[in-house]
Write a protein that holds these residues in place. Structure first.
Motif, PDB file in Angstrom:
ATOM      1  N   ILE A 126       0.691  -1.229  -0.119  1.00 59.68           N
ATOM      2  CA  ILE A 126      -0.117   0.017  -0.006  1.00 59.68           C
ATOM      3  C   ILE A 126       0.881   1.197  -0.108  1.00 59.68           C
ATOM      4  N   PRO A 127       0.933   2.009  -1.013  1.00 61.96           N
ATOM      5  CA  PRO A 127       1.878   3.088  -1.228  1.00 61.96           C
ATOM      6  C   PRO A 127       1.802   4.166  -0.235  1.00 61.96           C
ATOM      7  N   LEU A 128       2.877   4.752  -0.085  1.00 62.22           N
ATOM      8  CA  LEU A 128       3.039   6.049   0.846  1.00 62.22           C
ATOM      9  C   LEU A 128       1.791   6.946   0.493  1.00 62.22           C
ATOM     10  N   HIS A 129       1.117   7.315   1.472  1.00 60.14           N
ATOM     11  CA  HIS A 129      -0.053   7.968   1.508  1.00 60.14           C
ATOM     12  C   HIS A 129      -0.374   8.777   2.654  1.00 60.14           C
ATOM     13  N   ASN A 130      -1.482   9.585   2.739  1.00 59.15           N
ATOM     14  CA  ASN A 130      -1.741  10.545   3.884  1.00 59.15           C
ATOM     15  C   ASN A 130      -3.093  10.102   4.599  1.00 59.15           C
ATOM     16  N   LYS A 261       2.563  12.885  -5.544  1.00 56.96           N
ATOM     17  CA  LYS A 261       2.536  12.195  -6.843  1.00 56.96           C
ATOM     18  C   LYS A 261       1.087  11.679  -7.350  1.00 56.96           C
ATOM     19  N   GLU A 262       0.784  11.364  -8.474  1.00 55.92           N
ATOM     20  CA  GLU A 262      -0.296  10.932  -8.673  1.00 55.92           C
ATOM     21  C   GLU A 262      -0.541   9.390  -8.258  1.00 55.92           C
ATOM     22  N   LYS A 263      -1.726   8.828  -8.282  1.00 62.28           N
ATOM     23  CA  LYS A 263      -2.044   7.591  -7.667  1.00 62.28           C
ATOM     24  C   LYS A 263      -1.182   6.368  -8.530  1.00 62.28           C
ATOM     25  N   PRO A 264      -0.427   5.694  -8.035  1.00 58.93           N
ATOM     26  CA  PRO A 264       0.529   4.601  -8.722  1.00 58.93           C
ATOM     27  C   PRO A 264      -0.338   3.767  -9.694  1.00 58.93           C
ATOM     28  N   GLU A 265       0.183   3.678 -10.893  1.00 55.98           N
ATOM     29  CA  GLU A 265      -0.756   3.088 -11.846  1.00 55.98           C
ATOM     30  C   GLU A 265      -0.476   1.441 -11.571  1.00 55.98           C
ATOM     31  N   ASP A 266       0.334   1.025 -10.914  1.00 49.51           N
ATOM     32  CA  ASP A 266       0.270  -0.335 -10.894  1.00 49.51           C
ATOM     33  C   ASP A 266      -0.208  -0.854  -9.394  1.00 49.51           C
ATOM     34  N   LEU A 267      -1.006  -0.044  -8.652  1.00 47.52           N
ATOM     35  CA  LEU A 267      -1.708  -0.235  -7.456  1.00 47.52           C
ATOM     36  C   LEU A 267      -2.991  -0.712  -7.945  1.00 47.52           C
ATOM     37  N   GLN A 268      -3.272  -2.019  -7.409  1.00 46.53           N
ATOM     38  CA  GLN A 268      -4.625  -2.641  -7.673  1.00 46.53           C
ATOM     39  C   GLN A 268      -5.214  -3.083  -6.484  1.00 46.53           C
TER      40      GLN A 268
END
Length: 282
Positions: A126-130, A261-268
């Motif tokens: 789960i990528p870095l997010h706030n 950054k934009e939401k990662p494209e590879d995040l499913q």
């Protein structure tokens, strides 16, 4: 004498009524505590969330007593209480060479709070997010997860810049953040709590093994209310040389630069509706 007797009789009746009211209130409290003791873990969590977040809102942190109450209830939740087992298909992947997809099991959401479970296969991220204006409780139900979290740096002297302006109009600025946590966590462990301005408001989850984490957010994300989920790049502090910003060499790893950054494209993320043991009352 008649007046005194009437006053005495009236006081006697009032005293009896007061005792009856006190007995009724005591019985009501005992019955409430008894129902709470008999309540299953899932419904108990739901009722506790309603109580804890009833008078909170964006940027408003629950009281220490309420935080401890929810932490205690959440700490007692097991995978069995929410119908999860490590052998479920959520926690495996057919294509190890690809970025694993993550399953989010939606339990409940209202304007005050939301409840859900993230199910991650090994190496799932789960990528870095706030979590803007939110208080978040997370309980690792099983497995091992690496958590890295940050808070914005706000305590440096005003003459020391904590923002690096981008020379390109379309490129977001970089902002200095302090690393709050950078470690592996293995279930069973205590729930973690992050707050609107501290506690690691921005974080990244990486599954070391298959794992599941139960999240309670108060209040939940809401674009109309300005609570957007923002993603970030992170860069080592030493990668940038900024006038006025210097740290002792031994402390540099405690700071990093974050850039939106934009939401990662590879995040499913696949959303499923919860169908485990009862948690929410109909």
């Amino acid at each position: 004498m008649g007046i005194q007797r009437n006053l005495s009789d009236r006081k006697g009746r009032e005293l009896c009524e007061l005792r009856e009211e006190m007995n009724t209130n005591n019985k009501s409290r005992k019955n409430r505590r008894h129902r709470q003791r008999k309540m299953l873990p899932g419904p108990r969590l739901f009722h506790t969330c309603h109580q804890v977040f009833a008078s909170t809102g964006s940027g408003v942190v629950p009281s220490p007593q309420h935080i401890e109450m929810l932490r205690s209830v959440l700490g007692g939740i097991t995978p069995e209480d929410v119908g999860l087992e490590p052998e479920m298909p959520y926690f495996s992947t057919k294509f190890p060479q690809r970025t694993p997809k993550i399953t989010y099991i939606h339990i409940y959401e209202c304007e005050k709070f939301s409840m859900g479970i993230f199910c991650l296969p090994p190496s799932g991220v789960i990528p870095l997010h706030n979590h803007p204006g939110m208080t978040v409780f997370s309980k690792l139900l099983f497995g091992t997860m690496h958590i890295k979290s940050y808070d914005w740096v706000v305590d440096l002297p005003p003459e020391i810049p904590t923002v690096v302006k981008s020379s390109e109009t379309q490129t977001p600025d970089m902002r200095l953040a302090r690393v709050k946590v950078d470690a592996d966590f293995r279930a069973p462990c205590d729930p973690s709590i992050l707050y609107p301005a501290d506690g690691g408001n921005m974080h990244c989850f990486t599954a070391v093994t298959a794992c599941a984490v139960l999240d309670v957010l108060g209040p939940p994300y809401s674009d109309p209310d300005g609570r957007h989920c923002t993603y970030y790049h992170n860069f080592p502090f030493s990668n940038l040389s900024v006038d006025g910003v210097s740290m002792p060499e031994g402390e540099r790893t405690a700071y990093e630069w974050l850039q939106e950054k934009e939401k990662p494209e590879d995040l499913q993320v696949v959303v499923k509706m919860y169908n485990g043991p009862r948690i929410v009352e109909n």
